[in-house]
Design a protein around this motif. Structure first.
Motif, PDB file in Angstrom:
ATOM      1  N   ARG A 142      98.658  17.452  24.371  1.00 56.41           N
ATOM      2  CA  ARG A 142      99.427  17.363  24.100  1.00 56.41           C
ATOM      3  C   ARG A 142     100.421  18.458  24.423  1.00 56.41           C
ATOM      4  O   ARG A 142      99.964  19.934  23.566  1.00 56.41           O
ATOM      5  N   ILE A 143     101.271  18.232  25.569  1.00 58.50           N
ATOM      6  CA  ILE A 143     101.875  19.046  25.867  1.00 58.50           C
ATOM      7  C   ILE A 143     103.337  19.345  25.100  1.00 58.50           C
ATOM      8  O   ILE A 143     104.043  18.238  25.482  1.00 58.50           O
ATOM      9  N   GLU A 144     104.197  20.588  23.662  1.00 54.56           N
ATOM     10  CA  GLU A 144     105.450  20.026  24.115  1.00 54.56           C
ATOM     11  C   GLU A 144     106.004  20.533  25.117  1.00 54.56           C
ATOM     12  O   GLU A 144     106.059  21.829  25.799  1.00 54.56           O
ATOM     13  N   LEU A 145     107.466  19.926  25.207  1.00 54.60           N
ATOM     14  CA  LEU A 145     108.091  20.400  26.012  1.00 54.60           C
ATOM     15  C   LEU A 145     109.350  19.974  25.542  1.00 54.60           C
ATOM     16  O   LEU A 145     109.638  18.008  25.875  1.00 54.60           O
ATOM     17  N   ASP A 146     110.557  20.803  25.469  1.00 60.13           N
ATOM     18  CA  ASP A 146     111.429  19.904  25.189  1.00 60.13           C
ATOM     19  C   ASP A 146     112.429  19.193  26.889  1.00 60.13           C
ATOM     20  O   ASP A 146     112.597  20.702  27.418  1.00 60.13           O
ATOM     21  N   PRO A 147     113.058  18.944  26.645  1.00 60.43           N
ATOM     22  CA  PRO A 147     114.595  18.654  28.675  1.00 60.43           C
ATOM     23  C   PRO A 147     115.414  19.703  28.257  1.00 60.43           C
ATOM     24  O   PRO A 147     115.608  20.122  27.111  1.00 60.43           O
ATOM     25  N   GLY A 148     115.339  19.766  29.143  1.00 58.21           N
ATOM     26  CA  GLY A 148     115.737  21.623  29.737  1.00 58.21           C
ATOM     27  C   GLY A 148     116.664  20.991  30.977  1.00 58.21           C
ATOM     28  O   GLY A 148     116.945  20.626  31.890  1.00 58.21           O
ATOM     29  N   LEU A 149     116.838  22.507  31.051  1.00 58.10           N
ATOM     30  CA  LEU A 149     118.039  22.564  32.941  1.00 58.10           C
ATOM     31  C   LEU A 149     117.156  22.681  33.893  1.00 58.10           C
ATOM     32  O   LEU A 149     116.952  22.121  35.481  1.00 58.10           O
ATOM     33  N   ALA A 150     115.496  23.067  33.580  1.00 59.69           N
ATOM     34  CA  ALA A 150     114.307  22.882  35.047  1.00 59.69           C
ATOM     35  C   ALA A 150     114.165  21.152  35.265  1.00 59.69           C
ATOM     36  O   ALA A 150     113.747  20.860  33.943  1.00 59.69           O
ATOM     37  N   PHE A 151     113.891  21.190  36.036  1.00 60.52           N
ATOM     38  CA  PHE A 151     113.569  19.679  36.222  1.00 60.52           C
ATOM     39  C   PHE A 151     111.810  19.672  35.712  1.00 60.52           C
ATOM     40  O   PHE A 151     111.341  20.287  36.341  1.00 60.52           O
ATOM     41  N   GLY A 152     111.677  18.925  35.185  1.00 64.06           N
ATOM     42  CA  GLY A 152     109.965  18.209  34.985  1.00 64.06           C
ATOM     43  C   GLY A 152     110.047  18.088  33.358  1.00 64.06           C
ATOM     44  O   GLY A 152     108.849  18.300  33.383  1.00 64.06           O
ATOM     45  N   THR A 153     110.249  16.513  32.745  1.00 60.20           N
ATOM     46  CA  THR A 153     110.169  16.846  31.728  1.00 60.20           C
ATOM     47  C   THR A 153     109.002  15.395  31.577  1.00 60.20           C
ATOM     48  O   THR A 153     108.486  15.425  30.064  1.00 60.20           O
ATOM     49  N   GLY A 154     108.869  15.481  32.424  1.00 55.81           N
ATOM     50  CA  GLY A 154     106.789  14.373  32.331  1.00 55.81           C
ATOM     51  C   GLY A 154     107.197  12.859  32.593  1.00 55.81           C
ATOM     52  O   GLY A 154     106.061  12.399  32.953  1.00 55.81           O
ATOM     53  N   SER A 155     108.399  12.497  32.870  1.00 60.11           N
ATOM     54  CA  SER A 155     108.944  11.229  32.519  1.00 60.11           C
ATOM     55  C   SER A 155     108.786  10.644  34.145  1.00 60.11           C
ATOM     56  O   SER A 155     108.732   9.421  34.469  1.00 60.11           O
ATOM     57  N   HIS A 156     109.233  11.341  35.273  1.00 59.30           N
ATOM     58  CA  HIS A 156     108.594  10.851  36.876  1.00 59.30           C
ATOM     59  C   HIS A 156     106.948  10.741  36.872  1.00 59.30           C
ATOM     60  O   HIS A 156     106.511  11.160  36.624  1.00 59.30           O
ATOM     61  N   PRO A 157     107.199   9.329  37.819  1.00 56.76           N
ATOM     62  CA  PRO A 157     106.277   9.338  38.706  1.00 56.76           C
ATOM     63  C   PRO A 157     105.508   9.792  38.685  1.00 56.76           C
ATOM     64  O   PRO A 157     103.569  10.392  39.683  1.00 56.76           O
ATOM     65  N   THR A 158     105.733  10.912  39.840  1.00 56.83           N
ATOM     66  CA  THR A 158     105.301  12.022  40.608  1.00 56.83           C
ATOM     67  C   THR A 158     104.433  13.594  39.745  1.00 56.83           C
ATOM     68  O   THR A 158     103.788  13.686  39.823  1.00 56.83           O
ATOM     69  N   THR A 159     105.208  13.313  38.308  1.00 55.93           N
ATOM     70  CA  THR A 159     104.543  14.028  37.498  1.00 55.93           C
ATOM     71  C   THR A 159     103.490  14.065  37.450  1.00 55.93           C
ATOM     72  O   THR A 159     102.622  14.435  37.015  1.00 55.93           O
ATOM     73  N   HIS A 160     103.367  12.480  36.650  1.00 56.28           N
ATOM     74  CA  HIS A 160     102.601  11.074  36.392  1.00 56.28           C
ATOM     75  C   HIS A 160     101.171  11.614  36.993  1.00 56.28           C
ATOM     76  O   HIS A 160      99.934  12.189  36.735  1.00 56.28           O
ATOM     77  N   LEU A 161     101.106  11.087  38.581  1.00 55.64           N
ATOM     78  CA  LEU A 161     100.498  11.203  39.407  1.00 55.64           C
ATOM     79  C   LEU A 161      99.276  13.093  39.221  1.00 55.64           C
ATOM     80  O   LEU A 161      98.315  13.261  39.838  1.00 55.64           O
ATOM     81  N   CYS A 162     100.461  14.136  39.300  1.00 54.42           N
ATOM     82  CA  CYS A 162      99.443  15.273  38.964  1.00 54.42           C
ATOM     83  C   CYS A 162      98.858  15.688  38.310  1.00 54.42           C
ATOM     84  O   CYS A 162      97.872  16.321  38.510  1.00 54.42           O
ATOM     85  N   LEU A 163      99.249  15.338  37.026  1.00 50.65           N
ATOM     86  CA  LEU A 163      98.572  15.474  35.410  1.00 50.65           C
ATOM     87  C   LEU A 163      97.584  15.088  35.581  1.00 50.65           C
ATOM     88  O   LEU A 163      96.616  15.926  34.820  1.00 50.65           O
ATOM     89  N   GLU A 164      97.643  13.374  35.584  1.00 48.11           N
ATOM     90  CA  GLU A 164      96.247  12.877  36.494  1.00 48.11           C
ATOM     91  C   GLU A 164      95.133  13.561  37.745  1.00 48.11           C
ATOM     92  O   GLU A 164      93.873  13.200  36.958  1.00 48.11           O
ATOM     93  N   TRP A 165      95.909  13.915  38.121  1.00 45.81           N
ATOM     94  CA  TRP A 165      94.970  14.535  38.947  1.00 45.81           C
ATOM     95  C   TRP A 165      94.017  15.920  38.518  1.00 45.81           C
ATOM     96  O   TRP A 165      92.752  16.130  39.154  1.00 45.81           O
ATOM     97  N   LEU A 166      94.798  16.863  37.948  1.00 42.67           N
ATOM     98  CA  LEU A 166      94.402  17.555  37.685  1.00 42.67           C
ATOM     99  C   LEU A 166      93.375  17.447  36.121  1.00 42.67           C
ATOM    100  O   LEU A 166      92.325  17.936  36.541  1.00 42.67           O
ATOM    101  N   ALA A 167      93.530  16.483  35.668  1.00 42.71           N
ATOM    102  CA  ALA A 167      92.771  15.796  34.297  1.00 42.71           C
ATOM    103  C   ALA A 167      91.581  16.103  35.014  1.00 42.71           C
ATOM    104  O   ALA A 167      90.414  15.512  34.648  1.00 42.71           O
ATOM    105  N   ALA A 168      92.169  14.517  36.220  1.00 42.83           N
ATOM    106  CA  ALA A 168      90.867  14.177  37.286  1.00 42.83           C
ATOM    107  C   ALA A 168      89.734  14.952  37.588  1.00 42.83           C
ATOM    108  O   ALA A 168      88.610  15.168  38.164  1.00 42.83           O
ATOM    109  N   HIS A 169      90.132  16.031  38.321  1.00 38.37           N
ATOM    110  CA  HIS A 169      89.816  17.408  38.879  1.00 38.37           C
ATOM    111  C   HIS A 169      89.497  18.930  38.285  1.00 38.37           C
ATOM    112  O   HIS A 169      88.743  19.481  39.163  1.00 38.37           O
ATOM    113  N   LEU A 170      90.271  19.217  37.718  1.00 38.70           N
ATOM    114  CA  LEU A 170      89.580  20.753  36.506  1.00 38.70           C
ATOM    115  C   LEU A 170      88.561  20.338  36.206  1.00 38.70           C
ATOM    116  O   LEU A 170      87.837  19.818  35.326  1.00 38.70           O
TER     117      LEU A 170
END
Length: 304
Positions: A142-170
């Motif tokens: 569970r990642i606690e993350l609030d929307p803010g000025l910096a890009f990357g709140t977890g809603s974009h497909p590219t973020t999902h792809l990277c998160l799933e890649w990390l979960a599969a390979h780490l």
């Protein structure tokens, strides 16, 4: 509260926005006056291809006024800036209904389910019933993350792809570099998935601060810095979720940051751009498409 709404040309948008703020407007937004019509046009670009003027051919300025502000005072500040001030028929006032803007904004951001294993939860939802508990025993991150000025709140497909890649390979204990870290979501996820020493790098100082703040909120250690402050050395895992043009320009550097036997994962790449990005890395580290989603791809490769 009230809003002052007026139209302006492309050449006036920036100067008029600045003048309205200096004259006392609480906020100013610029909209496409032809939005939702056949004349609507996109206004965006990748680094190196941004439009010279960040405005449309015909623009609508919306200035938020404080209670008691005289719109005539703000309009007078526009006179002589790229033309005369708006005439009587070129502007209007509209009321802004009272609202609890904090609650209204928060209501638009709920928990995001990336996969059965990864959830992104804004802080105001942390105690919601029905959310899975985080922990190593059941493998839930569970990642606690609030929307803010910096890009990357977890809603974009590219973020999902990277998160799933990390979960599969780490596998645990790897050193990780998140280049273009934005909010720090990938670096934080890596640590929660069991990675070892992890760094986040971004060219935006606000992103560096956001990454450090978000890492602390998630009780993980992520070393965040600007590119010039990144120490020499390679990492076992390098991830970069940015855009195709900067990824191609960064190919020699990013490939060199991958330790022998390590892995590289890139996203922010459209499916039609995958071949040209792979070609940019071919002489450094061969890449292939790992997964695709909604027209975006995640590219990955291993360093010999």
């Amino acid at each position: 509260m009230r809003e002052l709404v007026l139209n302006c040309a492309e050449s006036q948008a920036e100067a008029w926005s600045d003048a309205l703020l200096e004259a006392g407007a609480l906020a100013v937004s610029v909209e496409d006056a032809d939005g939702d019509t056949e004349h609507e046009r996109a206004l965006f670009g990748e680094p190196g291809t941004e439009p010279e003027v960040l405005a449309w051919r015909r623009n609508r300025l919306v200035a938020l006024l404080a209670d008691g502000d005289d719109p005539a005072h703000l309009l007078a500040a526009l006179d002589g800036l790229a033309g005369p001030a708006p005439g009587a028929g070129d502007w209007r006032l509209r009321d802004v209904p009272d609202a609890d803007w904090v609650r209204l904004t928060q209501s638009q951001f709920g928990p995001i389910v990336v996969s059965e294993r990864i959830w992104i939860v804004p802080s105001w939802h942390r105690d919601d019933a029905g959310l899975p508990a985080a922990g190593a025993r059941d493998g839930i991150v569970r990642i606690e993350l609030d929307p803010g000025l910096a890009f990357g709140t977890g809603s974009h497909p590219t973020t999902h792809l990277c998160l799933e890649w990390l979960a599969a390979h780490l596998r645990g204990g790897e050193t990780v570099l998140d280049y273009g870290c934005g909010s720090g979501i990938l670096a934080i996820a890596a640590r929660l998935l069991g990675a070892g020493p992890t760094r986040g790098v971004d060219i935006d100082e606000q992103a560096v601060l956001a990454t450090a703040r978000n890492a602390a909120a998630n009780r993980v250690d992520v070393q965040a810095c600007l590119p010039d402050d990144l120490p020499a050395g390679a990492s076992q895992v390098v991830v970069a979720n940015i855009l195709s043009n900067p990824l191609k320009l960064l190919a020699p550097m990013l490939a060199a940051r991958v330790a022998p036997g390590g892995r590289l994962a890139l996203s922010g790449v459209l499916e039609r751009q995958a071949d040209e990005v792979c070609q940019a890395y071919a002489s450094h580290l061969p890449l292939h498409v790992w997964a695709a989603r909604d027209g975006w791809v995640c590219l990955t490769g291993r360093r010999d």
